[in-house]
Design a protein around this motif. Structure first.
Motif, PDB file in Angstrom:
ATOM      1  N   ILE A 498       0.712  -1.078  -0.001  1.00 16.14           N
ATOM      2  CA  ILE A 498      -0.162  -0.245   0.029  1.00 16.14           C
ATOM      3  C   ILE A 498       0.958   1.219   0.197  1.00 16.14           C
ATOM      4  N   ALA A 499       1.839   1.092   0.797  1.00 16.23           N
ATOM      5  CA  ALA A 499       2.763   2.411   0.871  1.00 16.23           C
ATOM      6  C   ALA A 499       3.550   2.760  -0.551  1.00 16.23           C
ATOM      7  N   VAL A 500       3.945   1.716  -1.177  1.00 12.74           N
ATOM      8  CA  VAL A 500       4.613   1.736  -2.567  1.00 12.74           C
ATOM      9  C   VAL A 500       3.307   2.265  -3.547  1.00 12.74           C
ATOM     10  N   LEU A 501       2.312   1.875  -3.536  1.00  7.60           N
ATOM     11  CA  LEU A 501       1.123   2.087  -4.250  1.00  7.60           C
ATOM     12  C   LEU A 501       0.736   3.996  -4.150  1.00  7.60           C
ATOM     13  N   VAL A 535      -9.847   1.711  -2.155  1.00  3.91           N
ATOM     14  CA  VAL A 535     -11.352   1.652  -1.697  1.00  3.91           C
ATOM     15  C   VAL A 535     -11.268  -0.033  -1.244  1.00  3.91           C
ATOM     16  N   LEU A 536     -10.680  -0.563  -1.993  1.00  4.52           N
ATOM     17  CA  LEU A 536     -10.437  -2.040  -1.725  1.00  4.52           C
ATOM     18  C   LEU A 536      -9.943  -2.251  -0.234  1.00  4.52           C
ATOM     19  N   GLU A 537      -8.823  -1.637  -0.245  1.00  2.00           N
ATOM     20  CA  GLU A 537      -8.170  -1.732   1.089  1.00  2.00           C
ATOM     21  C   GLU A 537      -8.962  -1.497   2.112  1.00  2.00           C
ATOM     22  N   VAL A 538      -9.639  -0.248   2.145  1.00  2.00           N
ATOM     23  CA  VAL A 538     -10.411   0.112   3.396  1.00  2.00           C
ATOM     24  C   VAL A 538     -11.898  -0.678   3.660  1.00  2.00           C
ATOM     25  N   THR A 539     -12.106  -1.203   2.406  1.00  2.00           N
ATOM     26  CA  THR A 539     -13.103  -2.422   2.560  1.00  2.00           C
ATOM     27  C   THR A 539     -12.758  -3.467   3.375  1.00  2.00           C
ATOM     28  N   MET A 540     -11.488  -4.131   3.310  1.00  2.00           N
ATOM     29  CA  MET A 540     -10.986  -5.241   3.574  1.00  2.00           C
ATOM     30  C   MET A 540     -10.732  -4.869   5.055  1.00  2.00           C
ATOM     31  N   LYS A 541     -10.243  -3.653   5.505  1.00  2.00           N
ATOM     32  CA  LYS A 541      -9.789  -3.436   6.987  1.00  2.00           C
ATOM     33  C   LYS A 541     -11.278  -3.416   7.729  1.00  2.00           C
ATOM     34  N   TYR A 558      -8.603   8.888   9.076  1.00  2.00           N
ATOM     35  CA  TYR A 558      -7.882   9.776   7.913  1.00  2.00           C
ATOM     36  C   TYR A 558      -7.937   9.176   6.776  1.00  2.00           C
ATOM     37  N   ASP A 559      -7.785   7.550   6.743  1.00  2.00           N
ATOM     38  CA  ASP A 559      -7.678   6.890   5.372  1.00  2.00           C
ATOM     39  C   ASP A 559      -9.020   7.063   4.774  1.00  2.00           C
ATOM     40  N   LEU A 565     -13.279  11.096  -0.190  1.00  2.00           N
ATOM     41  CA  LEU A 565     -12.866  12.152  -1.123  1.00  2.00           C
ATOM     42  C   LEU A 565     -12.637  11.823  -2.555  1.00  2.00           C
ATOM     43  N   GLY A 566     -11.811  10.520  -2.542  1.00  2.00           N
ATOM     44  CA  GLY A 566     -11.190  10.219  -3.708  1.00  2.00           C
ATOM     45  C   GLY A 566     -12.498   9.636  -4.534  1.00  2.00           C
ATOM     46  N   VAL A 567     -13.435   8.843  -3.934  1.00  2.00           N
ATOM     47  CA  VAL A 567     -14.702   8.530  -4.623  1.00  2.00           C
ATOM     48  C   VAL A 567     -15.505   9.575  -5.316  1.00  2.00           C
TER      49      VAL A 567
END
Length: 1020
Positions: A498-501, A535-541, A558-559, A565-567
């Motif tokens: 995720i940090a690399v992305l 969005v997938l990352e937040v959903t998994m968490k 914050y994430d 905001l991105g959506v």
């Protein structure tokens, strides 16, 4: 018990899994000796040496090894005694000084009638003075205590409450009034003066009225002079009175015309010191000023050294360059004698602009007189100008220009002069000045006087203050879909991906996003792809932690905000596709980039360094702003109408307070401050003077500019900024110190955070006191408490939490602070006052734990005694029932024969005729109701062992009762009484009387026979 063991094993397994997922250290921590155990044994040994000292003596028959060990114990005992005596001596001196001060104050009250009387008029206990004291000292009480238990409640907004309780209500009112007055002064300018603006005069009247009320209340409550808490007892009180008098005089005078360089203008400049009142009203800012200037002697000595160095170089520079740096403004004239008359200067818009001139036509220009003059900003014609030039060189601003002029007009060899001064003055002298300022600040703050262990302890307390719970929900119990999601989201590889992305998405901003540029569309499309991944990352968490568990972490919030905001941006982007959506997408990427700081340990440490530095230097930064505000107000009065020059222009000037602040902020960075100073020094004939009012002239103030800019640069650039640098360096070393320099390492804190996260199931940062035991049992590594070896330490730690919080809830920092105190040698790490308080607390805890241990031991003993008594009483109860049955048979026989007895019965009666009459009855009421001694003698004669408590002789078989028996001789409790019981006459009353007598005998028998089994009571 099996369920508890299973729960503990599951918790330890979950803790290990979380350690592996967090990446702090693999698996279980390495088995090493617990620092809590080490420090506990050190304290126990120290106390044993203190109390059991005289028993350690050296005898002749001991071996050499034993003698050496005894000698070392003796030396350690003497050292412990010496430490205790020194601490006690210091404490006694402090108490004696405090007592002496109180005695002196009491003597002054008794012998001097005017002592502690405000203005020598108001009495010490006068009603009006007491009322003024209540008004002056009233403050917000931040601590809320429970009326039942007396415990301090942890409120949700305790930081806000602490801020409100920082100063008294009266000081808060004056802080607000002073701030409002400063805001009003921000609107003043040479073209909108307070003398001619009634709206600005309102704030002036309000400030003077409120300050008059404040000073009157404080003088009536504490006195003006010669009282223990007088208003004028330090520099702060003098400054308050001075600011009040200046404001009062200006308000009463209110001059309509203020000539330049007059007393009225000086009064207006002194009025600009009003923001400094906040230094006096806020205790923390007053403390910063006191720590900064309490060692003014060392700063003054270093300043004298630098001035001496400058004076030596200035005197030598006068001898070398006096009169040699001047030249004629006409480049064609070399000698001073030929520099007269006028010459033409051509004017061109640009050097590269080629004007097409007609034949015989000249370039545009004008005629100017020839002048033989020095360089505009410096010269060495006298010592004063030379020292000013060297001071500018000392700040490393414009020193290259000075060097080039000297080389060009005197010679290349003379450039060595400037290089030597820069090396000695800047590299050594100025560095020495800055070092003395920082060392003096640390010394007055107490940091420089601490030992290595004490500094480590202060660093540890600073790190513990910023440590926070993880707010990470535990792994789901089962191994289902949520558990797998949890393992994936908490895996280090997932976090690094995720940090690399995030970094890859940030790279997309390297090219400007323009709606007209065709490259922007693919860049925005790639950003949309990255947004869906996040969005997938937040959903998994959210699936792994549950929505409530995900919301507990601030970083997750914050994430979620940035992802939302991105959506929104993705929807607007495909709907509009204009410049505003591209700008919004760039902002979302920038916001996303800041989330990477919490995903890496090093970046997180850097961020914490900045945050902690800003927190610690908050009052220093506020002090800098107040000083800058005072200088801005004064600059508007002194240089508000100065004509534009080389650096004073429409962007940088003092025409208003706002522009003055921007110019001073530029000077703080050191950008051409000397050139701005020279522009403000402009004098006739280069300006137009006006002696009536200062706002009608465009001339500067030479002496005012010299003191104004030099003092500002020294205070801000040399002192305040270097203090900020020192604080940042200190915090940087705090977070990046080696493991050897830390009392508790980062892994220790991380391990505690993980264990706390397991115990605090509600993620509120607080747990009940009884859960502290469970928390301490789960700790491993250097914070482990071995219950087999350190059970007493475990009791002390648990009781400390219960005592300090009265059995209520404890916070994350409460437990961490207790562990930190238990993990250090308090004799080496703590300062005197903190050491005395801590030792008193630990001594009290040890006493209470010892009392509790004795109390619990006695309860166990009594419990065992009662258990044995209950067992004996059960036997007695069964025997009592059997005896009552026998007694009832005796008193109420089923039938009484009236005929003559048979021969067998007569024979039996004849055999028993030799025994006394009561013997048959004693056999009937077994054990005997007569004297115990007789019974014991009978038992001994019978060859039976003596009975003990709980051993009773069963009754023998009853003998037949003859109808001729007319009376029964009963003896209860050793008391011989003959009672004739005639069964035929009154059987009911005789049975009740016998029953009550038997009950009394049983009670007395239990109390007496318990003395014979004393050895059984001690068998516990």
């Amino acid at each position: 018990m099996e369920k508890v063991h299973r729960m503990t094993g599951y918790t330890e397994e979950a803790c290990t899994r979380q350690r592996m997922l967090s990446g702090s250290f693999e698996g279980q921590p390495a088995k090493e000796r617990s620092i809590l155990s080490v420090q506990h044994h050190i304290r126990q040994e120290r106390r044993s040496l203190r109390h059991g000292s005289n028993s350690q003596r050296i005898s002749r028959g001991k071996s050499l090894e034993t003698l050496t060990q005894d000698h070392s114990n003796t030396v350690r005992y003497r050292n412990a005694q010496r430490e205790d005596s020194e601490i006690k001596m210091i404490q006694e001196k402090k108490e004696q000084a405090e007592m002496k001060r109180k005695v002196q104050e009491e003597e002054l009250r008794e012998n001097h009638p005017y002592f502690d009387k405000p203005l020598f008029i108001v009495g010490r206990e006068h009603r009006f003075r007491n009322f003024c004291r209540v008004v002056v000292r009233a403050r917000f009480n931040a601590s809320k205590t429970d009326p039942v238990t007396g415990a301090v409640k942890n409120t949700k907004y305790h930081q806000l409450y602490d801020l409100l309780g920082l100063v008294t209500y009266l000081d808060w009112v004056m802080i607000v009034v002073t701030i409002c007055s400063c805001i009003s002064m921000m609107f003043e300018s040479p073209f909108r003066r307070v003398m001619h603006a009634p709206t600005l005069q309102i704030a002036e009247y309000v400030f003077v009225i409120f300050m008059s009320i404040e000073l009157n209340l404080k003088i009536m409550a504490d006195g003006l002079f010669f009282t223990p808490t007088a208003v004028i007892r330090d520099f702060g009180g003098v400054m308050d009175i001075f600011i009040y008098l200046v404001s009062l005089i200006f308000l009463c005078w209110m001059p309509q015309n203020v000539p330049a360089k007059s007393g009225a203008q000086l009064l207006m400049v002194l009025r600009c010191l009003r923001p400094l009142r906040i230094f006096k009203l806020v205790p923390q800012m007053r403390k910063v000023v006191r720590e900064l200037f309490s060692g003014f002697k060392e700063i003054f000595l270093v300043s004298i050294l630098l001035l001496t160095l400058m004076l030596v170089f200035a005197s030598f520079g006068v001898q070398l360059f006096a009169g040699k740096l001047a030249k004629c403004n006409d480049p064609h004239i070399i000698s001073r004698e030929d520099c007269h008359g006028i010459f033409r200067i051509n004017v061109s818009v640009s050097k590269n602009l080629n004007l097409k001139l007609r034949p015989g036509e000249k370039k545009p220009g004008f005629w100017v007189p020839r002048v033989w003059a020095n360089p505009r900003n410096f010269n060495f014609d006298n010592v004063g100008n030379a020292m000013l030039a060297l001071f500018e060189v000392l700040s490393l601003k414009g020193w290259v220009e000075v060097r080039d002029v000297i080389i060009h007009r005197v010679g290349p060899i003379h450039g060595i002069y400037i290089h030597v001064f820069v090396f000695l003055g800047c590299m050594i002298g100025l560095t020495l000045f800055v070092g003395v300022v920082i060392a003096n600040f640390n010394e007055n703050k107490g940091t420089a006087l601490l030992t290595v262990d004490q500094r480590r302890w202060e660093d540890l307390k600073s790190r513990l203050k910023i440590a926070q719970p993880l707010h990470l929900p535990p792994r789901p119990d089962n191994d289902g879909f949520r558990a797998k999601m949890y393992d994936i989201t908490q895996h280090p590889f997932f976090k690094r991906t995720i940090a690399v992305l995030v970094l890859a998405q940030s790279v997309l901003l390297s090219v400007k996003w323009d709606a007209a540029d065709p490259v922007t569309v693919p860049l925005a499309t790639m950003s949309v792809v990255f947004t869906f991944i996040f969005v997938l990352e937040v959903t998994m968490k959210i699936i792994a932690m549950s929505p409530s568990g995900f919301w507990q972490s601030r970083r997750n919030r914050y994430d979620l905000l940035v992802t939302s905001l991105g959506v929104i941006w993705v929807i607007l982007h495909f709907a509009l596709l204009n410049a505003y959506t591209y700008m919004m997408g760039a902002c979302v990427i920038v916001f996303r980039f800041f989330s990477i700081c919490g995903k890496h340990v090093t970046l997180k440490m850097l961020l914490l360094t900045v945050v902690v530095s800003m927190y610690k230097s908050f009052f220093i930064i506020v002090g800098m702003f107040l000083l800058l505000l005072c200088y801005a107000f004064a600059g508007v009065v002194l240089f508000g109408t100065v004509k534009y020059g080389e650096n004073i222009n429409r962007h940088a000037n003092f025409s208003s307070a706002g522009k003055a602040i921007t110019v001073l902020f530029r000077i703080v960075t050191g950008e051409d401050w000397n050139k701005i100073m020279h522009d403000c020094m402009v004098q006739p004939p280069f300006c137009t003077p006006d002696n009536s009012t200062y706002w009608k002239t465009d001339c500067g103030n030479y002496a005012g500019a010299l003191m104004y800019f030099c003092s500002f640069y020294v205070i801000i650039a040399y002192i305040m900024l270097n203090l900020l640098v020192a604080i940042i360096v200190e915090n940087f070393s705090l977070f990046y110190s080696t493991e050897e320099d830390q009392l508790l390492s980062y892994n220790d804190l991380r391990h505690f955070q993980i264990i706390w996260n397991m115990v605090d199931d509600k993620r509120e940062g607080v747990i009940p006191t009884f859960r502290v035991k469970f928390l301490l049992r789960l700790l491993r590594g250097r914070l482990e408490v071995d219950l087999d070896k350190d059970k007493l330490l475990f009791k002390h730690m648990c009781y400390e939490m219960e005592r300090l919080h009265n059995g209520g809830d404890v916070t994350f920092h409460d437990v961490l602070s207790m562990l930190s105190y238990r993990s250090v040698d308090i004799r080496k790490s703590l300062q005197l006052e903190e050491l005395l308080a801590r030792e008193q607390l630990e001594y009290t805890i040890e006493e209470e734990v010892a009392k509790q241990t004795i109390r619990m031991w006695l309860k166990k003993c009594l419990k065992r005694i009662r258990a044995k008594q209950q067992q004996s009483c059960s036997i007695i109860h069964s025997l009592r029932e059997s005896q009552q049955q026998e007694l009832s048979r005796f008193l109420n026989p089923p039938s009484i024969e009236t005929t003559q007895p048979s021969e067998d019965m007569n024979a039996i009666n004849q055999d028993n005729s030799a025994q006394p009459e009561t013997s048959s009855q004693q056999q009937l009421l077994s054990p005997t109701l007569s004297d115990r001694g007789g019974y014991r003698q009978d038992s001994a004669d019978a060859g039976k062992p003596q009975r003990k408590f709980g051993q009773w002789r069963l009754p023998s078989a009853p003998k037949p009762i003859s109808h001729s028996v007319s009376s029964v001789n009963l003896r209860f409790g050793g008391r011989s009484t003959m009672k004739s019981v005639v069964c035929k006459m009154n059987p009911m009353s005789d049975a009740a009387s016998c029953g009550s007598e038997v009950k009394k005998w049983w009670t007395r028998q239990l109390t007496v026979e318990s003395d014979e089994s004393g050895e059984d009571l001690l068998d516990i």
